[in-house]
Scaffold this active site. Structure first.
Site, mmCIF file in Angstrom:
data_model
loop_
_atom_site.group_PDB
_atom_site.id
_atom_site.type_symbol
_atom_site.label_atom_id
_atom_site.label_comp_id
_atom_site.label_asym_id
_atom_site.label_seq_id
_atom_site.Cartn_x
_atom_site.Cartn_y
_atom_site.Cartn_z
ATOM 1 N N SER A 136 0.842 -1.295 -0.015
ATOM 2 C CA SER A 136 0.044 -0.145 0.090
ATOM 3 C C SER A 136 0.743 1.289 0.065
ATOM 4 O O SER A 136 2.095 1.304 0.537
ATOM 5 C CB SER A 136 -0.789 -0.055 1.159
ATOM 6 N N HIS A 137 0.402 2.303 -0.575
ATOM 7 C CA HIS A 137 1.043 3.651 -0.535
ATOM 8 C C HIS A 137 1.222 4.130 1.126
ATOM 9 O O HIS A 137 2.004 4.914 1.350
ATOM 10 C CB HIS A 137 0.311 4.581 -1.156
ATOM 11 N N SER A 138 0.183 3.718 1.889
ATOM 12 C CA SER A 138 0.106 4.225 3.135
ATOM 13 C C SER A 138 0.280 3.012 4.119
ATOM 14 O O SER A 138 -0.454 2.107 4.366
ATOM 15 C CB SER A 138 -1.457 4.920 3.419
ATOM 16 N N GLY A 143 3.776 6.269 -0.453
ATOM 17 C CA GLY A 143 4.594 5.679 -1.802
ATOM 18 C C GLY A 143 4.847 4.109 -1.396
ATOM 19 O O GLY A 143 4.312 3.574 -0.304
ATOM 20 N N ASP A 159 -2.902 -1.912 -3.452
ATOM 21 C CA ASP A 159 -4.110 -0.869 -3.395
ATOM 22 C C ASP A 159 -4.284 -0.214 -4.783
ATOM 23 O O ASP A 159 -5.285 -0.343 -5.117
ATOM 24 C CB ASP A 159 -3.881 0.014 -2.079
#
Length: 242
Positions: free
Chosen positions: A9-11, A45, A69
């Site tokens: 995931s980016h987060s 990222g 995601d």
């Protein structure tokens, strides 16, 4: 051993929250799960080397499924798998929805399902929502076809749901855990909905079963009678919630 799960995931916060939600459905030993989320400085990222490291953390020999995601998460996952470079490991990046797919994968992997079963369950993650909204769901792949049995070989039982909130996600996961403990192939129906596998949290969700609804169980296999009786009693007793 168990199928490993990598969450890309980016987060980092989003990935942690999704895993926390999925773990609420676990009854038994959870499958190995690793995150490859966010950047090293805490920003948003994805990083292919983090994916590679996560794969190594969860690879126990039964394969690994990867949930992503959006956007560059897929590219990072693909590069991470390429960098991992373990020819003997079955690594699959799934097209499954991030949250629903993760929950489905975790529930199915708990207890030792194969990577084919875990991937198929995760990829059907949107089916309950699509059914509820009246959108035709994508047909589920046939992982391991079950030979049809005659009526004489089938055990039957039924029970009424007494839970105020019906057969929602957590009690459905409880029912899956109970069904997995028997050497039997168990199907569940609710009115015109079903039959679905009692070992599939996604299948159970499509029943949209509410308080007062009648669940009908049919089973074949060595422990068919024990299975339907135990599952019906479990439902009557409140699915572990009462």
């Amino acid at each position: 051993m168990a199928v490993g799960i990598v969450v890309v995931s980016h987060s980092h916060a989003l990935a942690e929250a999704a895993v926390e939600l999925a773990m609420q459905m676990v009854h038994g030993d959870a499958p190995p799960i690793a995150l490859a989320a966010g950047t090293s400085d805490g920003g948003l990222g994805t990083d292919a080397t983090a994916v590679t490291s996560a794969l190594a953390d969860v690879d126990q020999g039964d394969g690994v499924v990867v949930l992503v995601d959006m956007g560059s998460a897929l590219m990072s996952a693909e590069l991470g798998v390429e960098l991992y470079d373990q020819p003997g490991t079955d690594v699959r990046i799934l097209p499954a929805p991030f949250v629903e797919g993760l929950v489905a994968a975790v529930v199915r992997a708990t207890g030792g399902a194969s990577i084919d079963e875990v991937a198929a369950e995760a990829d059907q993650g949107l089916t309950p929502k699509l059914s509820a909204l009246g959108t035709p769901p994508v047909p589920a792949p046939q992982v391991s076809p079950v030979e049809e049995s005659s009526q004489d070989d089938t055990a039957h039982s039924e029970a009424v749901i007494v839970n105020t909130t019906g057969l929602h996600a957590r009690p459905a996961a409880e029912l899956v855990a109970q069904a997995r403990s028997f050497d039997a192939e168990v199907k569940v129906s609710c009115g015109d909905a079903g039959p679905v596998s009692a070992k599939s949290s996604i299948g159970l969700a499509t029943l949209a079963a509410r308080k007062g609804d009648l669940l009908e169980f049919t089973a074949t296999g060595a422990e068919a009678e024990q299975a339907v009786e135990a599952l019906a009693q479990f439902v009557s007793n409140g699915l572990g919630e009462l």
